[in-house]
Design a protein around this motif. Structure first.
Motif, PDB file in Angstrom:
ATOM      1  N   PHE A  93       0.854  -1.190   0.000  1.00 18.47           N
ATOM      2  CA  PHE A  93       0.000   0.000   0.000  1.00 18.47           C
ATOM      3  C   PHE A  93       0.889   1.238   0.000  1.00 18.47           C
ATOM      4  O   PHE A  93       1.786   1.362   0.844  1.00 18.47           O
ATOM      5  CB  PHE A  93      -0.903   0.026   1.233  1.00 18.47           C
ATOM      6  N   PHE A 137       0.745   5.188   0.546  1.00 17.90           N
ATOM      7  CA  PHE A 137      -0.136   6.172   1.171  1.00 17.90           C
ATOM      8  C   PHE A 137       0.407   7.589   1.002  1.00 17.90           C
ATOM      9  O   PHE A 137       1.593   7.843   1.233  1.00 17.90           O
ATOM     10  CB  PHE A 137      -0.289   5.889   2.668  1.00 17.90           C
ATOM     11  N   ILE A 179      -0.695   7.451   8.394  1.00 20.55           N
ATOM     12  CA  ILE A 179      -1.829   6.587   8.724  1.00 20.55           C
ATOM     13  C   ILE A 179      -2.617   7.130   9.915  1.00 20.55           C
ATOM     14  O   ILE A 179      -3.754   6.732  10.144  1.00 20.55           O
ATOM     15  CB  ILE A 179      -1.382   5.138   9.012  1.00 20.55           C
ATOM     16  N   TRP A 192      -8.356  10.440   5.188  1.00 22.06           N
ATOM     17  CA  TRP A 192      -8.180   9.621   3.991  1.00 22.06           C
ATOM     18  C   TRP A 192      -7.251   8.437   4.208  1.00 22.06           C
ATOM     19  O   TRP A 192      -7.632   7.272   4.002  1.00 22.06           O
ATOM     20  CB  TRP A 192      -7.667  10.510   2.859  1.00 22.06           C
ATOM     21  N   THR A 193      -6.026   8.685   4.604  1.00 28.90           N
ATOM     22  CA  THR A 193      -5.060   7.603   4.741  1.00 28.90           C
ATOM     23  C   THR A 193      -5.413   6.701   5.913  1.00 28.90           C
ATOM     24  O   THR A 193      -5.223   5.472   5.849  1.00 28.90           O
ATOM     25  CB  THR A 193      -3.635   8.162   4.878  1.00 28.90           C
ATOM     26  N   HIS A 216      -7.805   4.197   4.502  1.00 33.59           N
ATOM     27  CA  HIS A 216      -7.138   3.210   3.640  1.00 33.59           C
ATOM     28  C   HIS A 216      -6.357   2.206   4.486  1.00 33.59           C
ATOM     29  O   HIS A 216      -6.336   1.006   4.181  1.00 33.59           O
ATOM     30  CB  HIS A 216      -6.203   3.906   2.649  1.00 33.59           C
ATOM     31  N   ASN A 217      -5.722   2.688   5.531  1.00 35.72           N
ATOM     32  CA  ASN A 217      -4.975   1.774   6.393  1.00 35.72           C
ATOM     33  C   ASN A 217      -5.910   0.840   7.154  1.00 35.72           C
ATOM     34  O   ASN A 217      -5.567  -0.325   7.404  1.00 35.72           O
ATOM     35  CB  ASN A 217      -4.099   2.558   7.371  1.00 35.72           C
ATOM     36  N   ARG A 239      -6.359  -1.925   4.887  1.00 36.48           N
ATOM     37  CA  ARG A 239      -5.199  -2.829   4.916  1.00 36.48           C
ATOM     38  C   ARG A 239      -5.284  -3.777   6.113  1.00 36.48           C
ATOM     39  O   ARG A 239      -5.041  -4.986   5.987  1.00 36.48           O
ATOM     40  CB  ARG A 239      -3.903  -2.009   4.997  1.00 36.48           C
ATOM     41  N   PHE A 288       3.398  -1.307   3.896  1.00 38.65           N
ATOM     42  CA  PHE A 288       2.947   0.018   3.478  1.00 38.65           C
ATOM     43  C   PHE A 288       4.059   1.040   3.671  1.00 38.65           C
ATOM     44  O   PHE A 288       4.960   0.854   4.485  1.00 38.65           O
ATOM     45  CB  PHE A 288       1.695   0.451   4.253  1.00 38.65           C
ATOM     46  N   GLU A 308       4.017   5.314   4.163  1.00 36.25           N
ATOM     47  CA  GLU A 308       3.165   6.490   4.321  1.00 36.25           C
ATOM     48  C   GLU A 308       3.917   7.752   3.927  1.00 36.25           C
ATOM     49  O   GLU A 308       5.127   7.749   3.745  1.00 36.25           O
ATOM     50  CB  GLU A 308       2.656   6.585   5.772  1.00 36.25           C
ATOM     51  N   THR A 331      -2.810   4.858  -3.558  1.00 33.00           N
ATOM     52  CA  THR A 331      -4.057   5.386  -3.012  1.00 33.00           C
ATOM     53  C   THR A 331      -4.247   6.896  -3.141  1.00 33.00           C
ATOM     54  O   THR A 331      -4.905   7.507  -2.295  1.00 33.00           O
ATOM     55  CB  THR A 331      -4.176   4.984  -1.531  1.00 33.00           C
ATOM     56  N   SER A 332      -3.717   7.495  -4.195  1.00 29.74           N
ATOM     57  CA  SER A 332      -3.975   8.926  -4.400  1.00 29.74           C
ATOM     58  C   SER A 332      -3.960   9.244  -5.890  1.00 29.74           C
ATOM     59  O   SER A 332      -3.255   8.590  -6.666  1.00 29.74           O
ATOM     60  CB  SER A 332      -2.926   9.777  -3.675  1.00 29.74           C
TER      61      SER A 332
END
Length: 359
Positions: free
Chosen positions: A32, A34, A38, A43-44, A47-48, A51, A66, A68, A94-95
């Motif tokens: 992942f 990011f 996290i 947003w992040t 997403h985490n 995960r 991941f 970040e 993820t962006s």
């Protein structure tokens, strides 16, 4: 393909994965990338959480990694490359700004599967996925239009990309429907996550008379700024941000990525992964609406929940005509619904919004 379809056969996939481990095969490695930390609370963070759901539901069959705070651009290519070299079977980027880097690195690693969030470029080993955040923005706009006393609603925008422009338009349309006197003031922060900038933007909007502030940035800083100011309504962005409830945060848009991440990881495990586009919303469960607190009048809450239900069952679309563009030209006729192609590439404001979209 809808999320419900992706989840079909999940138990079989998990069984195959467990069997593979028993036969001595390596774990499926999922990476992942990011854009923020996290712990951003938005947003992040969400997403985490997705995960972590992969780890929780697939257990010893998977390994997740991941990175970040990865800047959009060359640095993201370096991170993706290293993940692929380290044996990742599947990489989620993820962006929006990772779009071209994802395509570039996917060409170099054709055996690795890539999933890019919010973009539109695909390849044989690159899928795209996004959520219909604008559905939640419509609900927020309705509440905002009903709750503002100054008739000024502030909006902290990140970057002038279609996703953000769609959100502004959806919120404005539904605020103006219930309050024709409403005015939107928009500040472009040119960041996804920068608490200092976001707080400054919120304070500036409040100084300009905004008593409702919406955001398309990722930190909780605007919530804190509104709390300091008092009597300013806010909404959680991407995550619930419920620690600021029941006021100023009166509801939220929650991004529910976990089921998608689990389904796509299982597809890699069982060999059924295919390149595709996924764009789901409230109905499929990819967009959640956080609790509407009692700070919202009961009748407004009821109206907002009715809109949520109508969007979920498909009986209402937030972009339903008549709607004109900012320049007064016709866009959607009475009862006409916007097509996904136009929404995906939206680069214009609707009638009633002031100011220009930055280039």
């Amino acid at each position: 393909m809808k999320l419900t379809t992706l989840l079909a056969g999940a138990a079989m996939a998990l069984g195959l994965a467990t069997s593979a481990l028993a036969d001595g095969h390596e774990k499926t490695k999922v990476g992942f990338v990011f854009v923020g930390p996290i712990g951003d609370g938005g947003w992040t963070y969400e997403h985490n959480k997705g995960r972590l759901m992969v780890e929780e539901q697939l257990g010893d069959a998977v390994e997740t990694v991941f990175v970040e705070n990865v800047a959009e651009g060359p640095d993201s290519e370096r991170v993706m490359t290293q993940m692929a070299l380290d044996g990742a079977d599947l990489i989620f980027t993820t962006s929006f700004g990772y779009m071209d880097p994802t395509i570039n690195i996917a060409k170099k690693f054709p055996d690795v599967k890539f999933e890019h969030a919010t973009g539109y470029k695909r390849a044989d080993n690159v899928s795209t996925y996004s959520a219909r955040f604008y559905e939640g923005r419509a609900i927020q706009g309705h509440i905002a239009g009903k709750m503002t006393k100054s008739n000024i609603i502030g909006y902290i925008a990140s970057y002038p990309i279609p996703e953000v422009i769609r959100g502004i338009n959806a919120a404005y349309i539904h605020a103006a429907k219930v309050n024709p006197d409403v005015e939107f003031k928009i500040i472009w922060a040119y960041t996804w996550f920068d608490p200092a900038k976001e707080a400054d933007a919120a304070r500036a909007l409040i100084e300009q008379g905004a008593d409702v502030v919406l955001q398309h940035t990722d930190s909780t800083a605007p919530q804190a700024a509104a709390q300091e100011a008092g009597n300013v309504v806010t909404f959680g962005q991407a995550s619930d941000m419920a620690q600021y409830g029941p006021f100023p945060r009166v509801s939220s848009i929650i991004d529910e990525w976990g089921p998608y991440y689990v389904a796509r990881t299982k597809a890699v495990m069982d060999g059924t992964w295919e390149s595709m586009d996924t764009w789901d919303g409230i109905g499929a469960g990819m967009v959640g609406i956080g609790e509407i607190t009692d700070a919202v009048p009961a009748d407004v809450k009821e109206e907002a929940l009715a809109m949520k239900a109508a969007i979920a069952d498909g009986s209402y679309h937030p972009f339903t005509g008549p709607i004109k563009k900012q320049d007064g030209s016709d866009w959607l006729a009475e009862g006409e619904v916007a097509d996904d192609g136009t929404l995906a590439g939206m680069s214009f404001y609707v009638e009633g919004l002031t100011g220009e979209i930055p280039q």
